[in-house]
Write an enzyme that holds these catalytic residues in place. Structure first.
Site, PDB file in Angstrom:
ATOM      1  N   ALA A  15       0.870   2.474   7.523  1.00 23.26           N
ATOM      2  CA  ALA A  15       2.017   3.291   7.106  1.00 23.26           C
ATOM      3  C   ALA A  15       1.585   4.728   6.849  1.00 23.26           C
ATOM      4  CB  ALA A  15       2.665   2.692   5.860  1.00 23.26           C
ATOM      5  N   GLN A  46      -4.095  -9.924  11.253  1.00 21.81           N
ATOM      6  CA  GLN A  46      -4.643 -10.588  12.432  1.00 21.81           C
ATOM      7  C   GLN A  46      -3.639 -10.668  13.575  1.00 21.81           C
ATOM      8  OE1 GLN A  46      -6.083 -14.450  11.293  1.00 21.81           O
ATOM      9  NE2 GLN A  46      -7.694 -13.653   9.988  1.00 21.81           N
ATOM     10  N   GLU A 114       4.972 -16.294  17.650  1.00 22.30           N
ATOM     11  CA  GLU A 114       4.713 -16.665  16.260  1.00 22.30           C
ATOM     12  C   GLU A 114       5.953 -17.307  15.665  1.00 22.30           C
ATOM     13  OE1 GLU A 114       1.248 -13.442  15.058  1.00 22.30           O
ATOM     14  OE2 GLU A 114       3.275 -13.156  14.269  1.00 22.30           O
ATOM     15  N   ASP A 212       0.205  -0.697  -7.081  1.00 20.38           N
ATOM     16  CA  ASP A 212       0.161   0.621  -7.713  1.00 20.38           C
ATOM     17  C   ASP A 212       1.367   1.494  -7.370  1.00 20.38           C
ATOM     18  OD1 ASP A 212      -2.348  -0.192  -8.623  1.00 20.38           O
ATOM     19  OD2 ASP A 212      -3.387   0.743  -6.942  1.00 20.38           O
ATOM     20  N   HIS A 233       1.488 -16.913   2.664  1.00 22.69           N
ATOM     21  CA  HIS A 233       1.136 -17.301   4.026  1.00 22.69           C
ATOM     22  C   HIS A 233       0.777 -18.779   4.014  1.00 22.69           C
ATOM     23  CE1 HIS A 233      -0.630 -17.449   7.981  1.00 22.69           C
ATOM     24  NE2 HIS A 233      -0.194 -16.222   8.208  1.00 22.69           N
ATOM     25  N   ARG A 279       7.929 -18.801   7.827  1.00 23.15           N
ATOM     26  CA  ARG A 279       6.826 -19.042   6.903  1.00 23.15           C
ATOM     27  C   ARG A 279       7.255 -19.701   5.596  1.00 23.15           C
ATOM     28  NH1 ARG A 279       3.277 -13.471   7.616  1.00 23.15           N
ATOM     29  NH2 ARG A 279       2.490 -13.964   9.683  1.00 23.15           N
ATOM     30  N   HIS A 340       0.631 -13.451   0.174  1.00 27.59           N
ATOM     31  CA  HIS A 340       0.349 -12.683   1.397  1.00 27.59           C
ATOM     32  C   HIS A 340       1.118 -11.378   1.511  1.00 27.59           C
ATOM     33  CE1 HIS A 340      -0.903 -12.004   5.495  1.00 27.59           C
ATOM     34  NE2 HIS A 340       0.338 -12.076   5.958  1.00 27.59           N
ATOM     35  N   ARG A 375      10.018 -12.424   5.323  1.00 29.49           N
ATOM     36  CA  ARG A 375       9.591 -11.562   6.426  1.00 29.49           C
ATOM     37  C   ARG A 375       9.315 -12.378   7.688  1.00 29.49           C
ATOM     38  NH1 ARG A 375       4.370  -9.709   8.427  1.00 29.49           N
ATOM     39  NH2 ARG A 375       3.385 -11.107   6.934  1.00 29.49           N
TER      40      ARG A 375
END
Length: 527
Positions: A15, A46, A114, A212, A233, A279, A340, A375
């Site tokens: 980002a 990954q 995926e 943070d 995950h 997931r 994750h 996500r």
């Protein structure tokens, strides 16, 4: 010490790099890294980047997959915006010489599949996509003399204009080498600080992922959203005495199957998509099986695939497991869920603007509305690039500030004072106790009594906690612990506000999904 720039970027992952490398060369840019430049969550990714690249794929299909995975809570406009910019994001990476895996003829990108995706659209660099991308982009920083990198700088708090408190002027940071406080001033500050995985005992995140950016933005007056949705995950390496290591979603995408300790397959019992379900479904199924069998892991088996194919697609996973005495070409991999990804974060608009003028946010720290309640795999790197480049475009054009829109349909509005409870007896203040608390009360399966008890304990701990008092600079451990306490409180408040189970948030008190989907928006009330 005081330094002045045009733009300050806090974080050196994808980002932040997308912002820095998309700004014009006449911009004086500072990149602040809490640790070394390379130490980012992006580096550990990954799987790959999701993009509509194949001619037979479509924006509509990718959008629909994202909306389904997000369990009705995605912001449709944000999803469409990011997905429709996915080809441009991939072209931008290719233009910066990122070496993706290609098909045998070396003419086309190899696209993998995926969980949750209905089409092969994941561009990847073997099984170390994040490392290849970040290493390539970071190596280009030296070609831009206008970009200055400051390693070992831990951001403490944002600096606000005393006359206009809703305007960010920069950031105060700890120089970890000299132990001095440094001030960085700029009309534009970008939070790209990553996620919150270090709040949990087992995480795939790097040690710097202590929330943070979210904590600093909250304390400065920014809204946050959907902090209850923490993605675990499903498949992290679960070997005794081995560190937590991500076993990519792509292993299941390329044919890996999940097995009980006795060798029987279980995912078809939970979802028709089996191992390719989103997931949240896979993680809950694994958690259920572990509890049923009293085991610390299940098994992920890819050994039925040809050895050459496994080594070609997953060289890093193979080498890492082999270093622990496990050959994935012949033996199933012990896996268990690990914290994750943070699906919520600081509320922003398409341009990455927050509620504070001059403050932007991108990546895992931000809430764009893309991820909803869960996500979709490999959408995160895409989000980093699209939002990052939007921020750079906005800064370069010097467009008028547009505060993110208010949400009419929300679950709750909280105030800062709700974060701190009355002093009470409790465990001593310690980061490991905080992690155990979150693991016990805010894991994959939750209940309201537990979340309330955890919030009370956090309140007791917060009354004991002080940082930066006196003439000496705060210690890094204190800075991080203070941020983790703030972020844990936000997570629990969001979880308590949601009287349903949706996506990654599953509570036994309200096991069903509500008829109406609404984001959880927390707004600080500053004194």
């Amino acid at each position: 010490m005081m330094r002045q720039f045009d733009t300050i970027i806090i974080g050196s992952g994808l980002a932040g790099l997308s912002v820095a490398l998309s700004l014009p060369d006449n911009q004086r840019i500072a990149i602040l890294c809490k640790d070394a430049l390379i130490n980012t969550a992006s580096d550990k990714a990954q799987g790959g980047i999701a993009a509509v690249w194949d001619s037979q794929d479509s924006f509509e299909r990718h959008i629909n997959d994202t909306l389904i995975a997000g369990a009705g809570l995605c912001e449709k406009e944000a999803v469409a915006h990011i997905v429709e910019h996915s080809p441009d994001a991939l072209k931008w990476l290719l233009a910066h010489q990122v070496s993706f895996t290609r098909n045998e003829n070396d003419q086309q990108l190899h696209l993998t599949l995926e969980g949750g995706h209905s089409w092969r659209r994941i561009a990847h660099a073997s099984d170390q996509t994040g490392h290849v991308i970040t290493h390539t982009l970071q190596s280009l920083l030296g070609l831009h003399p206008n970009i200055q990198v400051f390693e070992q700088r831990a951001s403490i708090d944002l600096l606000l204009d005393e006359e206009q408190p809703a305007q960010c002027l920069g950031v105060k940071a700890l120089n970890r080498q000299s132990c001095e406080i440094e001030t960085f001033l700029a009309p534009n500050t970008v939070l790209a600080t990553g996620g919150t995985g270090q709040l949990f005992t087992h995480t795939t995140n790097p040690a710097i992922a202590t929330g943070d950016g979210i904590a600093m933005a909250w304390r400065a007056g920014c809204r946050v959203a959907n902090m209850e949705f923490i993605q675990f995950h499903p498949t992290a390496l679960a070997l005794p005495n081995a560190p937590t290591f991500l076993i990519s979603e792509a292993v299941r995408g390329e044919g890996g199957i999940l097995l009980r300790p006795d060798g029987s397959r279980f995912m078809p019992d939970y979802d028709a998509r089996a191992e390719l379900a989103p997931r949240d479904i896979v993680a809950r199924a694994i958690e259920t099986e572990m509890k049923k069998n009293g085991s610390q892991h299940v098994l992920l088996d890819i050994s039925h695939k040809p050895r050459d194919e496994i080594l070609h697609h997953f060289p890093t996973i193979h080498a890492t497991c082999l270093s622990h005495g496990l050959d994935i070409c012949t033996t199933p991999i012990p896996v268990a869920p690990a914290a994750h990804y943070t699906c919520g974060g600081v509320v922003i608009n398409h341009s990455g603007q927050t509620d504070l003028k001059g403050l932007y946010c991108a990546g895992e720290s931000a809430y764009t509305g893309l991820h909803g309640a869960n996500r979709l795999a490999s959408n995160s790197l895409l989000e980093c690039i699209v939002t990052g480049r939007n921020i750079a475009r906005n800064i370069a054009a010097k467009l008028p500030w547009e505060t993110p829109a208010a949400y009419d349909n929300t679950l709750c509005i909280k105030t800062v004072t709700d974060n701190v409870k009355q002093p009470a007896q409790g465990s001593p203040l310690d980061v490991n106790n905080l992690r155990q608390l979150m693991r016990h009360y805010f894991g994959i399966v939750r209940n309201h009594a537990g979340m309330q008890a955890a919030l009370q304990q956090l309140g007791a701990w917060k009354t004991q906690f002080h940082t930066g008092a006196g003439p000496q600079a705060p210690r890094l451990d204190d800075i991080e612990l203070g941020n983790m306490l703030d972020v844990a409180s936000l997570m629990l408040q969001c979880g308590l506000a949601r009287k349903e189970s949706r996506g990654l948030h599953y509570t036994t008190d309200y096991p069903d999904m509500a008829n109406t989907a609404a984001p959880t928006i927390l707004a600080p009330l500053l004194s």
